[in-house]
Design an enzyme around this catalytic site. Structure first.
Site, PDB file in Angstrom:
ATOM      1  N   GLY A 224      -8.154  -4.654  -4.130  1.00 27.16           N
ATOM      2  CA  GLY A 224      -7.532  -4.847  -2.622  1.00 27.16           C
ATOM      3  C   GLY A 224      -8.580  -4.061  -1.649  1.00 27.16           C
ATOM      4  CB  ILE A 225      -7.608  -2.453   1.702  1.00 29.04           C
ATOM      5  CG1 ILE A 225      -7.340  -3.663   2.532  1.00 29.04           C
ATOM      6  CG2 ILE A 225      -8.439  -1.512   2.405  1.00 29.04           C
ATOM      7  CD1 ILE A 225      -6.190  -3.576   3.549  1.00 29.04           C
ATOM      8  CG  ASP A 267       2.326   9.104  -9.834  1.00 31.44           C
ATOM      9  OD1 ASP A 267       2.082   8.937  -8.666  1.00 31.44           O
ATOM     10  OD2 ASP A 267       3.489   8.956 -10.091  1.00 31.44           O
ATOM     11  N   GLY A 294      -1.171   2.961  -1.000  1.00 31.59           N
ATOM     12  CA  GLY A 294       0.312   2.436  -0.401  1.00 31.59           C
ATOM     13  C   GLY A 294       1.052   1.507  -1.071  1.00 31.59           C
ATOM     14  CG  ASN A 303      20.727  -6.498   2.545  1.00 35.18           C
ATOM     15  OD1 ASN A 303      21.945  -6.147   2.559  1.00 35.18           O
ATOM     16  ND2 ASN A 303      20.289  -7.385   3.443  1.00 35.18           N
ATOM     17  CG  ASN A 351       6.940  -6.502  10.326  1.00 31.81           C
ATOM     18  OD1 ASN A 351       7.736  -7.298  11.144  1.00 31.81           O
ATOM     19  ND2 ASN A 351       6.103  -6.663   9.320  1.00 31.81           N
ATOM     20  CE1 TYR A 357       3.165   0.057   4.054  1.00 32.94           C
ATOM     21  CE2 TYR A 357       3.258  -1.202   6.153  1.00 32.94           C
ATOM     22  CZ  TYR A 357       2.411  -0.719   5.071  1.00 32.94           C
ATOM     23  OH  TYR A 357       0.993  -1.057   5.200  1.00 32.94           O
ATOM     24  CB  THR A 393      -4.854  -8.451   0.758  1.00 29.93           C
ATOM     25  OG1 THR A 393      -3.553  -8.362   1.092  1.00 29.93           O
ATOM     26  CG2 THR A 393      -5.726  -7.434   1.446  1.00 29.93           C
TER      27      THR A 393
END
Length: 452
Positions: A224-225, A267, A294, A303, A351, A357, A393
């Site tokens: 990915g990025i 990790d 991330g 929830n 969001n 997040y 992505t």
């Protein structure tokens, strides 16, 4: 994933239908490539108020042919730089309109408009007001100009210290950055090209390899990025250490081998991660630290079990804080070094379904704002962050169609970004000439309407 709508709007039927229906008409963005590393054409240098005499030689080194107001009626400029550093009252602010009004329509597709402002002066409320007005002006202009053009505001103390920033904004590397405010300090605040910080000399022998001789660590580099960030830093000459979780070891080894770098399966949430990173560094030192790792564990708060909350905060924020503290305390980051963290527009605008997040990414913004001045003063290290918006992505390719399309179109450029847009911004922060850029959070989002 291919953006079929963007391809369709480039056809004659697509242009006709989108015009008739009032739909977004995104233009393909001109991004950096080895074949086309710079924008071609003419740069118009305009002024409002008193001009900065040190700016002209800086613009001459951008690689673009520089013209002045007298050249405004000849052809289509690729870029316009408006020096508004001398604007101190509303009469001078009127000169901003007078300078840009005649030329804004003529800027070429995928062109650039950069407005230069001065630091806000708290002792002069007139200057403060009109310089703040430039921010609203530029953000609005970025939403108007279309056709892949961008508009950004740079508040600078010293034109010479802003050279790397102007080079970046006036290049294809900044294709997905618009409507942003970037503050640049003076040359004594950091490293300029070939100048040291804290007594250390940082030579730049090859402009094509500005990071030669430097070591960079990229977390989350297996895919990915993060993979593209590592690739871009290696392209610019850095020796890259690629870090990711042991479970991604095969992908990590593939990336490191391709880039001539080294792997560090680890990790990042481990309590001793910082010490283990320091022990594994080639030569025991690091010049560039990129916090890219991330995760997301989306669910509405009502929830969301505690594990989903804590895992995201631990990876995205707590591990960044712990490892940064450990590396700085151990002296692993050399004077003249760079820390680049990854925030998100979710942390700026919020969001739904991402309270965990968004909290973690807003925390990154807080880290940058607090640590940046102290890290520079105590260690000679700058601290900045990128805040990506909708980036194409594998993760966003799995988003349901209509949500994905909304994410792509809800910005001034009418399309999603690519990992390279984030990586180029990281490389600019990491560059030896960017030492006066500190404490900045730059959104790589095409001027997303979220939080704009």
């Amino acid at each position: 994933m291919a953006d079929r709508y963007l391809s369709f709007t480039g056809t004659a039927p697509g242009r006709f239908l989108t015009r008739r229906l009032g739909l977004p008409q995104p233009a393909p963005l001109r991004r950096w490539s080895a074949e086309h590393p710079s924008l071609d054409g003419r740069l118009l240098h305009l002024t409002a108020g008193k001009s900065d005499p040190d700016l002209a030689p800086v613009l001459a080194r951008t690689g673009l042919e520089v013209g002045t107001r007298a050249d405004a009626g000849t052809g289509r400029p690729t870029a316009v730089v408006l020096d508004a550093t001398g604007v101190r009252d509303t009469d001078a602010l009127a000169e901003v309109h007078a300078a840009l009004h005649p030329v804004v329509r003529s800027v070429a597709e995928s062109g650039r408009i950069v407005v230069l402002g001065a630091p806000l002066d708290p002792a002069d409320h007139h200057q403060y007001a009109v310089q703040q007005a430039l921010e609203g002006f530029v953000r609005s202009l970025g939403k108007e100009i279309g056709r892949g053009r961008t508009a950004n505001l740079v508040r600078l103390t010293d034109a010479g210290a802003a050279e790397s920033t102007l080079r970046f904004l006036l290049s294809p590397k900044s294709a997905y950055i618009s409507g942003q405010l970037i503050e640049v300090g003076g040359r004594d605040a950091g490293v300029d090209t070939g100048i040291g910080i804290g007594g250390a000399t940082v030579p730049v022998d090859d402009p094509a390899k500005p990071l030669a001789g430097r070591t960079a660590l990229v977390t989350g580099a297996a895919r990915g990025i993060g993979e593209v960030v590592a690739e871009t830093l290696a392209r610019d000459g850095a020796r890259v250490v690629c870090l990711d979780v042991p479970a991604a070891g095969a992908d990590l080894a593939r990336v490191a081998e391709r880039l001539g770098g080294t792997t560090l399966p680890l990790d990042i949430t481990a309590g001793d991660a910082g010490a283990r990173i320091a022990a594994a560094l080639p030569g025991g030192h690091l010049d560039i630290l990129v916090h890219n790792a991330g995760i997301t564990r989306d669910r509405r708060l009502a929830n969301m079990p505690a594990e989903r909350w804590s895992s995201v905060l631990d990876v995205n924020l707590a591990s960044v804080l712990r490892s940064t503290d450990a590396l700085l305390a151990a002296g692993a980051l050399r004077s003249g070094g760079r820390i680049v963290a990854t925030a998100s527009i979710a942390g700026i605008a919020g969001n739904a379904g991402q309270t965990n997040y968004a909290a973690s990414k807003a925390g990154i913004v807080g880290l940058v704002r607090s640590l940046a001045p102290r890290a520079l003063a105590e260690y000679g290290v700058t601290v900045n962050a990128v805040a990506p918006g909708f980036i194409e992505t594998r993760m966003t390719a799995a988003v349901p169609l209509f949500i994905r399309e909304a994410g792509r179109r809800m910005n001034s450029l009418g399309q999603g970004g690519v990992p390279g847009d984030v990586a180029e911004t990281v490389a600019w922060f990491a560059g030896p000439g960017s030492g006066a850029v500190n404490g900045q959070v730059v959104r790589v989002c095409g001027q997303s309407l979220l939080g704009a």
